[in-house]
Design an enzyme around this catalytic site. Sequence first.
Site, PDB file in Angstrom:
ATOM      1  N   LYS A 187      16.794  46.779  32.285  1.00 41.63           N
ATOM      2  CA  LYS A 187      18.158  46.451  32.542  1.00 41.63           C
ATOM      3  C   LYS A 187      18.108  45.061  32.046  1.00 41.63           C
ATOM      4  O   LYS A 187      17.272  44.499  31.390  1.00 41.63           O
ATOM      5  CB  LYS A 187      17.715  46.820  33.844  1.00 41.63           C
ATOM      6  CG  LYS A 187      16.808  46.027  34.937  1.00 41.63           C
ATOM      7  CD  LYS A 187      17.093  46.916  36.141  1.00 41.63           C
ATOM      8  CE  LYS A 187      15.634  46.447  36.312  1.00 41.63           C
ATOM      9  NZ  LYS A 187      15.932  44.966  37.415  1.00 41.63           N
ATOM     10  N   TYR A 214      25.207  13.145  30.148  1.00 43.73           N
ATOM     11  CA  TYR A 214      25.862  13.040  31.208  1.00 43.73           C
ATOM     12  C   TYR A 214      25.637  12.185  32.256  1.00 43.73           C
ATOM     13  O   TYR A 214      24.419  12.255  32.844  1.00 43.73           O
ATOM     14  CB  TYR A 214      26.581  14.374  31.757  1.00 43.73           C
ATOM     15  CG  TYR A 214      28.037  14.999  30.719  1.00 43.73           C
ATOM     16  CD1 TYR A 214      29.604  14.638  30.556  1.00 43.73           C
ATOM     17  CD2 TYR A 214      27.890  16.298  30.932  1.00 43.73           C
ATOM     18  CE1 TYR A 214      30.029  15.106  29.720  1.00 43.73           C
ATOM     19  CE2 TYR A 214      28.711  16.506  29.506  1.00 43.73           C
ATOM     20  CZ  TYR A 214      29.414  16.310  29.082  1.00 43.73           C
ATOM     21  OH  TYR A 214      30.835  17.126  28.387  1.00 43.73           O
TER      22      TYR A 214
HETATM   23  C1  LIG Z   1      13.217  50.728  41.233  1.00 43.67           C
HETATM   24  C2  LIG Z   1      12.827  49.739  39.803  1.00 43.67           C
HETATM   25  N1  LIG Z   1      11.422  49.604  39.311  1.00 43.67           N
HETATM   26  C3  LIG Z   1      11.247  49.413  38.297  1.00 43.67           C
HETATM   27  C4  LIG Z   1      11.108  47.827  37.992  1.00 43.67           C
HETATM   28  C5  LIG Z   1      10.103  47.198  36.539  1.00 43.67           C
HETATM   29  O1  LIG Z   1       9.857  46.388  38.179  1.00 43.67           O
HETATM   30  P1  LIG Z   1       8.982  45.125  37.222  1.00 43.67           P
HETATM   31  O2  LIG Z   1       9.810  44.515  35.961  1.00 43.67           O
HETATM   32  O3  LIG Z   1       8.136  44.232  37.883  1.00 43.67           O
HETATM   33  O4  LIG Z   1       7.765  45.787  35.747  1.00 43.67           O
HETATM   34  C6  LIG Z   1      12.212  47.395  38.839  1.00 43.67           C
HETATM   35  C7  LIG Z   1      12.660  46.173  38.511  1.00 43.67           C
HETATM   36  O5  LIG Z   1      13.292  45.420  39.162  1.00 43.67           O
HETATM   37  C8  LIG Z   1      12.939  48.792  39.469  1.00 43.67           C
HETATM   38  O6  LIG Z   1      13.861  47.607  40.148  1.00 43.67           O
END
Ligand SMILES: Cc1ncc(COP(=O)(O)O)c(C=O)c1O
Length: 376
Positions: free
Chosen positions: A39, A266
Amino acid sequence: MESHATRLTQAHIHLDRLTHNLRLIAGEAPGALLWPVVKANAYGHGAQIVARHLVESGHRTLCVADVAEAMELKDASIDASYIVLSATLPEHSEALVANGFEVVVCTRDMVEALARESKKAQREISLHVKVDTGMGRIGIRPDDVSAFLAHCREFPTLRVRGLMSHFPRADEADKTYSIEQLKRFNRIVEATKDQGIEVYHMANSAAIFDLPDSHFDAVRPGIAIYGLRPSTDIANPKVGELRPVLELKSRITFLKEVPQGHGLSYGHAAHTARASLIATVPAGYGDGVSRGLSNDIDMLIRGTRCSQIGNVTMDMSLVDVTALRGQVKIGDEATLIGRDGTEEITADELAAKLGTINYEIVTRIGQRVPRVAVGN
Ligand SMILES: Cc1ncc(COP(=O)(O)O)c(C=O)c1O
């Protein structure tokens, strides 16, 4: 030449290190499916580059935040099963069903909308029921699990494939809270074990390393696949074998000798303490280098740590390269994150300076920065 190839600030994505990290993680969670989290543009690393490499290396299930992220990858012909982790709205059900995405659900409205849509499309859809065992974010209450599952079973086109939860504090040294959560989840696993749920899943990167009892059928590593530690409190020494996948590199575009007391950038937030050689590097907050880091970070030039000086601007930052007089040239590489010779600047170093976490440092790298695969 593609326009992005002309950009001087680039994120180098070391795919060989991604492979290494995945193997390391798989070794920590033997027997569990590994569902990498890509993501937020793969935590800033470039969703398409990362996802394509993952699929080519045999990872067929990827986790994304929302429908748009899944669509981007599907439209790029990256053939995987996508699990949409964040809560969605009934208005997304058409796209979710039409594309065959797997959906994390925690409201009856969403279940019903997906049921209507999947019946209309005559297409079965896979759900993952999210239970809030202590994250305090999305998810049904543990005492609602059995009624919620019964509701899902009323609709023949819905298949509850997974039951999942998430840890808010697995990256802390004290695991008391996470162990409590795990007990709660285990009680749910026990209570639902005859209900045809194929995959129970809970573990993020921190839990993969430090809470082996939380691995269940699948694990969802995010930050660790990118070679970064979930925190400095992870006890498992294996975390030290992760290799950072991303380097942020730029080039010097301008060099100038300036006298003592010269105002820089700046607001003239810095003045030279002595006659100085100042380099301009075309990386600024438009590239994800926070203005809040002004006068606080270093860049590596010719293997030497050089101080960034003056306010970081949208497109450019200044670096004091006086120590490199006679050697440094326009066109030289400047490393903002990564290695040059024996020196290294890590995302953790920048995070500590900015008062944030390494996740944010890499995720905030600007959209205009090309992600360039290296070390395939
Ligand atoms: C539902 C969920 N699972 C797994 C993860 C992965 O977490 P990490 O990056 O700490 O491994 C996330 C990340 O935020 C998440 O929201």
